[in-house]
Design a protein around this motif. Sequence first.
Motif, short mmCIF file in Angstrom:
data_model
loop_
_atom_site.label_atom_id
_atom_site.label_comp_id
_atom_site.label_asym_id
_atom_site.label_seq_id
_atom_site.Cartn_x
_atom_site.Cartn_y
_atom_site.Cartn_z
N ALA A 125 41.00 33.20 27.75
CA ALA A 125 42.29 33.31 28.44
C ALA A 125 42.36 32.49 29.72
CB ALA A 125 42.59 34.78 28.77
N GLY A 126 41.24 31.98 30.20
CA GLY A 126 41.26 31.24 31.46
C GLY A 126 41.19 32.20 32.63
N GLN A 127 42.05 31.99 33.62
CA GLN A 127 42.02 32.82 34.81
C GLN A 127 42.87 34.08 34.65
OE1 GLN A 127 43.25 29.59 37.45
NE2 GLN A 127 41.25 29.75 38.43
N GLY A 128 42.52 35.09 35.42
CA GLY A 128 43.28 36.33 35.41
C GLY A 128 43.49 36.81 36.83
N LEU A 129 44.43 37.74 36.99
CA LEU A 129 44.71 38.33 38.30
C LEU A 129 43.98 39.67 38.39
CD1 LEU A 129 46.40 37.96 40.91
CD2 LEU A 129 48.13 39.41 39.84
N PHE A 130 43.27 39.85 39.48
CA PHE A 130 42.52 41.08 39.74
C PHE A 130 42.98 41.68 41.05
CE2 PHE A 130 40.00 38.67 36.85
CZ PHE A 130 39.24 39.58 36.11
N CYS A 142 46.13 39.87 50.49
CA CYS A 142 47.25 40.61 49.87
C CYS A 142 46.77 41.62 48.84
CB CYS A 142 48.22 39.62 49.23
SG CYS A 142 49.03 38.56 50.43
N GLY A 143 45.47 41.77 48.71
CA GLY A 143 44.91 42.75 47.78
C GLY A 143 44.74 42.22 46.37
N LEU A 144 44.77 40.90 46.21
CA LEU A 144 44.68 40.29 44.89
C LEU A 144 43.67 39.15 44.90
CD1 LEU A 144 48.54 40.12 44.37
CD2 LEU A 144 46.98 41.75 43.27
N ASP A 145 43.18 38.81 43.72
CA ASP A 145 42.27 37.68 43.59
C ASP A 145 42.45 37.07 42.20
OD1 ASP A 145 40.30 35.83 44.19
OD2 ASP A 145 38.63 37.22 43.91
N VAL A 146 42.18 35.80 42.10
CA VAL A 146 42.23 35.10 40.82
C VAL A 146 40.79 34.76 40.45
CG1 VAL A 146 43.05 33.04 39.62
CG2 VAL A 146 44.52 34.20 41.27
N ARG A 147 40.39 35.24 39.27
CA ARG A 147 39.04 35.01 38.76
C ARG A 147 39.11 34.72 37.27
NH1 ARG A 147 37.04 40.88 40.46
NH2 ARG A 147 37.77 40.86 42.59
N GLU A 148 37.97 34.41 36.69
CA GLU A 148 37.90 34.23 35.24
C GLU A 148 38.30 35.54 34.58
OE1 GLU A 148 37.39 31.85 31.95
OE2 GLU A 148 37.22 31.25 34.05
N SER A 149 39.24 35.46 33.63
CA SER A 149 39.72 36.65 32.95
C SER A 149 38.62 37.32 32.14
CB SER A 149 40.89 36.29 32.02
OG SER A 149 41.30 37.43 31.28
N LEU A 150 38.74 38.62 31.97
CA LEU A 150 37.83 39.35 31.09
C LEU A 150 38.18 39.11 29.62
CD1 LEU A 150 37.73 42.72 33.08
CD2 LEU A 150 36.06 40.85 33.12
N GLU A 198 42.74 50.49 40.07
CA GLU A 198 41.62 50.55 41.00
C GLU A 198 41.09 49.16 41.33
OE1 GLU A 198 40.99 53.41 42.37
OE2 GLU A 198 42.32 54.49 41.01
N ALA A 199 40.45 49.03 42.49
CA ALA A 199 39.88 47.75 42.92
C ALA A 199 39.00 47.16 41.83
CB ALA A 199 39.08 47.95 44.20
N ASP A 200 39.10 45.86 41.65
CA ASP A 200 38.33 45.07 40.69
C ASP A 200 38.85 45.13 39.26
OD1 ASP A 200 36.60 43.86 42.54
OD2 ASP A 200 35.35 45.66 42.56
N GLU A 201 39.95 45.84 39.00
CA GLU A 201 40.55 45.81 37.67
C GLU A 201 41.35 44.54 37.49
OE1 GLU A 201 42.47 49.17 35.56
OE2 GLU A 201 42.14 50.26 37.45
N GLU A 202 41.36 44.02 36.27
CA GLU A 202 42.24 42.91 35.95
C GLU A 202 43.62 43.47 35.66
OE1 GLU A 202 42.66 38.88 33.19
OE2 GLU A 202 40.91 40.19 32.91
N VAL A 203 44.65 42.71 36.02
CA VAL A 203 46.04 43.13 35.82
C VAL A 203 46.50 42.63 34.45
CG1 VAL A 203 48.39 42.98 36.70
CG2 VAL A 203 46.46 43.03 38.30
N GLY A 205 51.71 36.00 40.22
CA GLY A 205 52.16 36.62 38.98
C GLY A 205 51.86 35.77 37.75
N ARG A 206 51.68 34.47 37.93
CA ARG A 206 51.40 33.57 36.80
C ARG A 206 50.02 33.82 36.20
NH1 ARG A 206 48.37 28.84 37.55
NH2 ARG A 206 49.74 27.48 36.36
N TYR A 207 49.15 34.52 36.91
CA TYR A 207 47.79 34.78 36.43
C TYR A 207 47.66 36.10 35.68
CZ TYR A 207 46.73 30.92 39.56
OH TYR A 207 46.71 29.69 40.17
N VAL A 208 48.73 36.86 35.59
CA VAL A 208 48.70 38.13 34.85
C VAL A 208 48.57 37.81 33.37
CG1 VAL A 208 50.02 40.19 34.22
CG2 VAL A 208 50.08 39.35 36.58
#
Length: 146
Positions: free
Chosen positions: A30-35, A18-26, A124-129, A90-93
Amino acid sequence: PKCRMAADDFDRARAIACGLDVRESLISGAGQGLFVTRRFVKGEVLTEYKGEVLSLARVLKMSVEERDYVMGGFGLNVHVDARHDLNMLGRYVNDNHNASQLNAEFIKLREERKALVTALRDIEADEEVYASYGESYWRARGREPG
Protein backbone atom coordinates in the motif's frame (compact mmCIF):
# COMPACT_ATOMS: atom_id res chain seq x y z
CA PRO A 1 0.62 24.29 16.01
CA LYS A 2 -0.94 24.97 12.68
CA CYS A 3 -1.88 21.59 11.16
CA ARG A 4 -2.32 22.79 7.57
CA MET A 5 1.00 22.76 5.75
CA ALA A 6 2.45 23.91 2.44
CA ALA A 7 2.26 21.46 -0.44
CA ASP A 8 5.90 21.28 -1.53
CA ASP A 9 7.86 19.08 0.89
CA PHE A 10 6.45 16.83 3.57
CA ASP A 11 6.84 18.38 7.03
CA ARG A 12 6.94 15.40 9.40
CA ALA A 13 7.64 17.47 12.52
CA ARG A 14 4.48 19.50 11.99
CA ALA A 15 2.43 16.35 11.29
CA ILE A 16 3.64 14.82 14.56
CA ALA A 17 2.81 18.03 16.42
CA CYS A 18 -0.76 17.54 15.13
CA GLY A 19 -0.89 14.00 16.52
CA LEU A 20 -0.29 12.29 13.18
CA ASP A 21 2.58 10.67 11.31
CA VAL A 22 3.15 9.19 7.88
CA ARG A 23 4.93 5.83 7.85
CA GLU A 24 5.06 2.66 5.80
CA SER A 25 1.55 1.19 5.85
CA LEU A 26 0.84 -2.07 7.64
CA ILE A 27 -0.97 -3.11 4.44
CA SER A 28 1.45 -4.95 2.17
CA GLY A 29 2.03 -3.03 -1.06
CA ALA A 30 0.00 0.00 0.00
CA GLY A 31 2.95 2.38 0.33
CA GLN A 32 2.59 4.99 3.04
CA GLY A 33 -0.14 5.18 5.64
CA LEU A 34 -1.39 7.68 8.20
CA PHE A 35 -0.80 6.83 11.86
CA VAL A 36 -1.87 8.61 15.03
CA THR A 37 0.76 9.56 17.59
CA ARG A 38 -1.76 10.29 20.33
CA ARG A 39 -5.22 9.06 21.26
CA PHE A 40 -8.15 10.42 19.22
CA VAL A 41 -11.66 9.95 20.62
CA LYS A 42 -14.71 8.86 18.65
CA GLY A 43 -16.05 11.76 16.58
CA GLU A 44 -12.82 13.78 16.72
CA VAL A 45 -11.49 15.21 13.47
CA LEU A 46 -8.00 13.88 12.72
CA THR A 47 -7.29 15.88 9.58
CA GLU A 48 -8.88 16.92 6.29
CA TYR A 49 -8.78 15.86 2.66
CA LYS A 50 -8.76 18.59 0.07
CA GLY A 51 -6.91 19.43 -3.10
CA GLU A 52 -7.34 20.53 -6.69
CA VAL A 53 -10.98 20.47 -7.84
CA LEU A 54 -11.42 18.56 -11.09
CA SER A 55 -14.36 18.20 -13.48
CA LEU A 56 -15.79 14.79 -14.31
CA ALA A 57 -14.49 15.14 -17.89
CA ARG A 58 -10.95 15.66 -16.62
CA VAL A 59 -11.18 12.71 -14.21
CA LEU A 60 -12.43 10.41 -16.96
CA LYS A 61 -9.31 11.21 -19.02
CA MET A 62 -7.06 10.04 -16.18
CA SER A 63 -5.77 6.49 -15.81
CA VAL A 64 -7.01 4.44 -12.86
CA GLU A 65 -3.60 4.90 -11.20
CA GLU A 66 -3.77 8.68 -11.65
CA ARG A 67 -7.12 8.62 -9.83
CA ASP A 68 -5.67 7.07 -6.66
CA TYR A 69 -5.93 10.38 -4.78
CA VAL A 70 -9.15 11.62 -6.42
CA MET A 71 -12.19 11.69 -4.15
CA GLY A 72 -15.68 12.01 -5.59
CA GLY A 73 -19.01 12.49 -3.89
CA PHE A 74 -19.03 16.27 -3.92
CA GLY A 75 -21.30 16.65 -6.94
CA LEU A 76 -21.16 15.66 -10.62
CA ASN A 77 -18.39 18.07 -11.60
CA VAL A 78 -16.55 18.29 -8.28
CA HIS A 79 -13.80 15.74 -7.67
CA VAL A 80 -10.99 16.52 -5.24
CA ASP A 81 -7.44 15.50 -6.19
CA ALA A 82 -4.86 15.53 -3.36
CA ARG A 83 -2.05 13.70 -5.18
CA HIS A 84 0.23 16.74 -5.54
CA ASP A 85 -0.02 17.95 -1.93
CA LEU A 86 2.30 15.82 0.20
CA ASN A 87 1.19 17.62 3.38
CA MET A 88 -2.50 16.89 2.88
CA LEU A 89 -2.43 14.22 5.58
CA GLY A 90 -5.83 12.81 4.61
CA ARG A 91 -4.26 11.53 1.37
CA TYR A 92 -2.33 8.91 3.38
CA VAL A 93 -5.44 7.24 4.84
CA ASN A 94 -5.72 3.68 3.52
CA ASP A 95 -8.69 1.36 3.10
CA ASN A 96 -7.64 -2.00 4.47
CA HIS A 97 -10.53 -3.69 2.63
CA ASN A 98 -11.90 -5.01 5.94
CA ALA A 99 -14.98 -3.16 7.20
CA SER A 100 -14.55 -4.55 10.72
CA GLN A 101 -11.18 -2.77 11.08
CA LEU A 102 -12.18 0.69 9.84
CA ASN A 103 -11.49 3.31 12.52
CA ALA A 104 -12.20 6.52 10.58
CA GLU A 105 -14.48 7.90 7.90
CA PHE A 106 -14.42 10.67 5.33
CA ILE A 107 -17.20 13.18 6.04
CA LYS A 108 -17.69 15.14 2.84
CA LEU A 109 -18.44 18.84 3.05
CA ARG A 110 -19.84 19.47 -0.44
CA GLU A 111 -19.92 23.25 -0.32
CA GLU A 112 -16.38 23.46 1.04
CA ARG A 113 -15.13 20.84 -1.45
CA LYS A 114 -13.24 18.89 1.17
CA ALA A 115 -13.69 15.96 3.52
CA LEU A 116 -12.94 15.63 7.20
CA VAL A 117 -11.22 12.46 8.40
CA THR A 118 -13.14 11.66 11.57
CA ALA A 119 -12.66 8.89 14.15
CA LEU A 120 -15.37 6.20 14.05
CA ARG A 121 -14.18 4.92 17.42
CA ASP A 122 -11.42 5.80 19.86
CA ILE A 123 -8.09 5.41 18.06
CA GLU A 124 -5.06 4.68 20.19
CA ALA A 125 -1.52 6.01 19.63
CA ASP A 126 0.42 4.16 16.92
CA GLU A 127 -2.68 2.80 15.14
CA GLU A 128 -2.89 3.20 11.39
CA VAL A 129 -5.92 5.13 10.17
CA TYR A 130 -8.28 3.14 7.92
CA ALA A 131 -11.37 4.50 6.15
CA SER A 132 -13.53 3.09 3.38
CA TYR A 133 -12.82 4.37 -0.14
CA GLY A 134 -16.25 3.25 -1.34
CA GLU A 135 -17.47 0.71 -3.85
CA SER A 136 -16.62 2.64 -7.04
CA TYR A 137 -12.94 2.92 -6.05
CA TRP A 138 -12.57 -0.85 -5.70
CA ARG A 139 -14.69 -1.75 -8.73
CA ALA A 140 -12.54 0.51 -10.94
CA ARG A 141 -9.60 -1.62 -9.84
CA GLY A 142 -11.32 -4.95 -10.49
CA ARG A 143 -12.03 -5.79 -6.84
CA GLU A 144 -15.22 -6.19 -4.92
CA PRO A 145 -15.69 -3.73 -2.04
CA GLY A 146 -14.59 -5.07 1.36
